[in-house]
Every structure is written in C-alpha cells, then in structure tokens.
Design a protein around this motif. Structure first.
Motif, PDB file in Angstrom:
ATOM      1  N   LEU A  19      -1.209  -0.102  -3.926  1.00 29.49           N
ATOM      2  CA  LEU A  19       0.077  -0.791  -3.602  1.00 29.49           C
ATOM      3  C   LEU A  19       0.854   0.102  -2.374  1.00 29.49           C
ATOM      4  N   ARG A  20       0.856   1.371  -2.479  1.00 29.65           N
ATOM      5  CA  ARG A  20       1.200   2.138  -1.439  1.00 29.65           C
ATOM      6  C   ARG A  20       0.450   1.712  -0.118  1.00 29.65           C
ATOM      7  N   ARG A  21      -0.802   1.601  -0.367  1.00 32.79           N
ATOM      8  CA  ARG A  21      -1.495   1.395   0.863  1.00 32.79           C
ATOM      9  C   ARG A  21      -1.143  -0.016   1.642  1.00 32.79           C
ATOM     10  N   ASP A  22      -0.891  -0.949   0.805  1.00 32.05           N
ATOM     11  CA  ASP A  22      -0.789  -2.249   1.202  1.00 32.05           C
ATOM     12  C   ASP A  22       1.009  -2.444   1.539  1.00 32.05           C
ATOM     13  N   LEU A  23       1.770  -1.561   1.191  1.00 29.74           N
ATOM     14  CA  LEU A  23       3.227  -1.573   1.426  1.00 29.74           C
ATOM     15  C   LEU A  23       3.314  -1.173   2.994  1.00 29.74           C
ATOM     16  N   ALA A  24       2.696  -0.509   3.580  1.00 29.18           N
ATOM     17  CA  ALA A  24       2.615  -0.236   5.047  1.00 29.18           C
ATOM     18  C   ALA A  24       2.521  -1.563   5.989  1.00 29.18           C
ATOM     19  N   PRO A  25       1.635  -2.380   6.006  1.00 30.05           N
ATOM     20  CA  PRO A  25       1.447  -3.583   6.716  1.00 30.05           C
ATOM     21  C   PRO A  25       2.552  -4.591   6.123  1.00 30.05           C
ATOM     22  N   VAL A  26       2.812  -4.527   4.901  1.00 29.84           N
ATOM     23  CA  VAL A  26       3.817  -5.581   4.383  1.00 29.84           C
ATOM     24  C   VAL A  26       5.258  -5.002   4.836  1.00 29.84           C
ATOM     25  N   ALA A  27       5.580  -3.934   5.115  1.00 30.73           N
ATOM     26  CA  ALA A  27       7.051  -3.258   5.771  1.00 30.73           C
ATOM     27  C   ALA A  27       6.972  -3.829   7.236  1.00 30.73           C
ATOM     28  N   LEU A  28       5.984  -4.191   8.017  1.00 24.98           N
ATOM     29  CA  LEU A  28       5.842  -4.656   9.422  1.00 24.98           C
ATOM     30  C   LEU A  28       6.059  -6.183   9.526  1.00 24.98           C
ATOM     31  N   MET A  29       6.106  -6.759   8.483  1.00 23.93           N
ATOM     32  CA  MET A  29       6.143  -8.280   8.312  1.00 23.93           C
ATOM     33  C   MET A  29       7.748  -8.577   8.833  1.00 23.93           C
ATOM     34  N   THR A  30       7.789  -9.520   9.526  1.00 23.88           N
ATOM     35  CA  THR A  30       9.107  -9.832   9.924  1.00 23.88           C
ATOM     36  C   THR A  30       9.608 -11.130   9.294  1.00 23.88           C
ATOM     37  N   GLY A  31       8.879 -11.771   8.400  1.00 23.69           N
ATOM     38  CA  GLY A  31       9.352 -12.898   7.482  1.00 23.69           C
ATOM     39  C   GLY A  31       8.440 -13.118   6.548  1.00 23.69           C
ATOM     40  N   ARG A  32       8.864 -13.924   5.660  1.00 23.67           N
ATOM     41  CA  ARG A  32       8.140 -14.083   4.441  1.00 23.67           C
ATOM     42  C   ARG A  32       6.672 -14.675   4.845  1.00 23.67           C
ATOM     43  N   SER A  33       5.566 -14.211   4.030  1.00 21.00           N
ATOM     44  CA  SER A  33       4.266 -14.666   4.374  1.00 21.00           C
ATOM     45  C   SER A  33       3.686 -14.724   3.118  1.00 21.00           C
ATOM     46  N   GLU A  34       2.221 -15.276   3.200  1.00 28.18           N
ATOM     47  CA  GLU A  34       1.323 -15.335   2.103  1.00 28.18           C
ATOM     48  C   GLU A  34       1.053 -13.781   1.607  1.00 28.18           C
ATOM     49  N   GLY A  35       0.946 -13.142   2.555  1.00 32.06           N
ATOM     50  CA  GLY A  35       0.838 -11.555   2.345  1.00 32.06           C
ATOM     51  C   GLY A  35       1.869 -10.964   1.447  1.00 32.06           C
ATOM     52  N   TRP A  36       3.175 -11.334   1.799  1.00 31.24           N
ATOM     53  CA  TRP A  36       4.288 -10.866   0.883  1.00 31.24           C
ATOM     54  C   TRP A  36       4.157 -11.447  -0.255  1.00 31.24           C
ATOM     55  N   ASP A  37       4.244 -12.557  -0.539  1.00 31.10           N
ATOM     56  CA  ASP A  37       3.950 -13.279  -1.805  1.00 31.10           C
ATOM     57  C   ASP A  37       2.918 -12.500  -2.562  1.00 31.10           C
ATOM     58  N   MET A  38       1.882 -12.185  -2.165  1.00 26.72           N
ATOM     59  CA  MET A  38       0.683 -11.819  -2.972  1.00 26.72           C
ATOM     60  C   MET A  38       1.153 -10.192  -3.280  1.00 26.72           C
ATOM     61  N   PHE A  39       1.590  -9.621  -2.385  1.00 25.72           N
ATOM     62  CA  PHE A  39       2.050  -8.235  -2.726  1.00 25.72           C
ATOM     63  C   PHE A  39       3.150  -8.264  -3.687  1.00 25.72           C
ATOM     64  N   LYS A  40       4.107  -8.985  -3.559  1.00 24.20           N
ATOM     65  CA  LYS A  40       5.292  -9.223  -4.531  1.00 24.20           C
ATOM     66  C   LYS A  40       4.641  -9.575  -5.945  1.00 24.20           C
ATOM     67  N   LYS A  41       3.519 -10.580  -6.043  1.00 27.90           N
ATOM     68  CA  LYS A  41       3.166 -11.002  -7.304  1.00 27.90           C
ATOM     69  C   LYS A  41       2.344  -9.677  -8.065  1.00 27.90           C
ATOM     70  N   PHE A  42       1.553  -9.105  -7.202  1.00 27.83           N
ATOM     71  CA  PHE A  42       0.620  -7.907  -7.845  1.00 27.83           C
ATOM     72  C   PHE A  42       1.775  -6.762  -8.124  1.00 27.83           C
ATOM     73  N   LEU A  43       2.750  -6.544  -7.490  1.00 34.04           N
ATOM     74  CA  LEU A  43       3.748  -5.550  -7.914  1.00 34.04           C
ATOM     75  C   LEU A  43       4.422  -6.077  -9.187  1.00 34.04           C
ATOM     76  N   HIS A  44       4.780  -7.421  -9.242  1.00 36.72           N
ATOM     77  CA  HIS A  44       5.424  -7.818 -10.680  1.00 36.72           C
ATOM     78  C   HIS A  44       4.232  -7.521 -11.820  1.00 36.72           C
ATOM     79  N   VAL A  45       3.206  -8.004 -11.532  1.00 38.21           N
ATOM     80  CA  VAL A  45       2.139  -7.705 -12.555  1.00 38.21           C
ATOM     81  C   VAL A  45       2.047  -6.236 -13.126  1.00 38.21           C
TER      82      VAL A  45
END
Length: 79
Positions: A19-45
């Motif tokens: 999760l920490r590793r994947d947070l770095a590229p997620v933090a660079l996103m400028t809008g909602r994306s499939e990557g953000w949705d997947m990260f959010k889902k895994f974090l919730h689980v």
C-alpha cells in the motif's frame, strides 16, 4: 485444553508495504482514475480485515488494566 496461537504478521507487513509503495504514484494522480479506484478498494478491504481479524485478537491477548490496553486503544484510533 489450552491452545497456543502465534499470530503471523508476515502478510500484514507485506500488505502495508504494498500500500505504501502504491501510494506514491496514486499521490501524483490529478484526477480520479481506475488506479485510484483500485487503491481505494484494496485499502478498504485491508482496513476491514484489520477491524475484524487483528484488533479483536490483539485486544483479547492483552491482560486488562495494563498500559498495553491504552497503547492498543491509541493504535486502533490512529488506524
């Protein structure tokens, strides 16, 4: 009969690292994306798993009235 259970946290540490590793590229996103949705889902689980399987087991393992209970309360609140 008393059973002794050793809590193996290997998977939890690996999940946290991922999760920490994947947070770095997620933090660079400028809008909602499939990557953000997947990260959010895994974090919730992950958080649901901790709420259901980690915190209750740790709380049960503690001896009531010790400083460890207060520490666990702080850890769970920060979670």
């Amino acid at each position: 009969m008393t059973s002794i259970y050793k809590l193996d946290m290997t998977t939890m540490f690996a999940y946290h690292d991922a999760l920490r590793r994947d947070l770095a590229p997620v933090a660079l996103m400028t809008g909602r994306s499939e990557g953000w949705d997947m990260f959010k889902k895994f974090l919730h689980v992950h958080h649901v798993a901790e709420d259901e399987a980690l915190w209750p087991v740790m709380r049960q393992a503690l001896i009531g009235g010790t400083d460890d209970v207060a520490l666990l309360d702080d850890m769970e609140a920060e979670h």
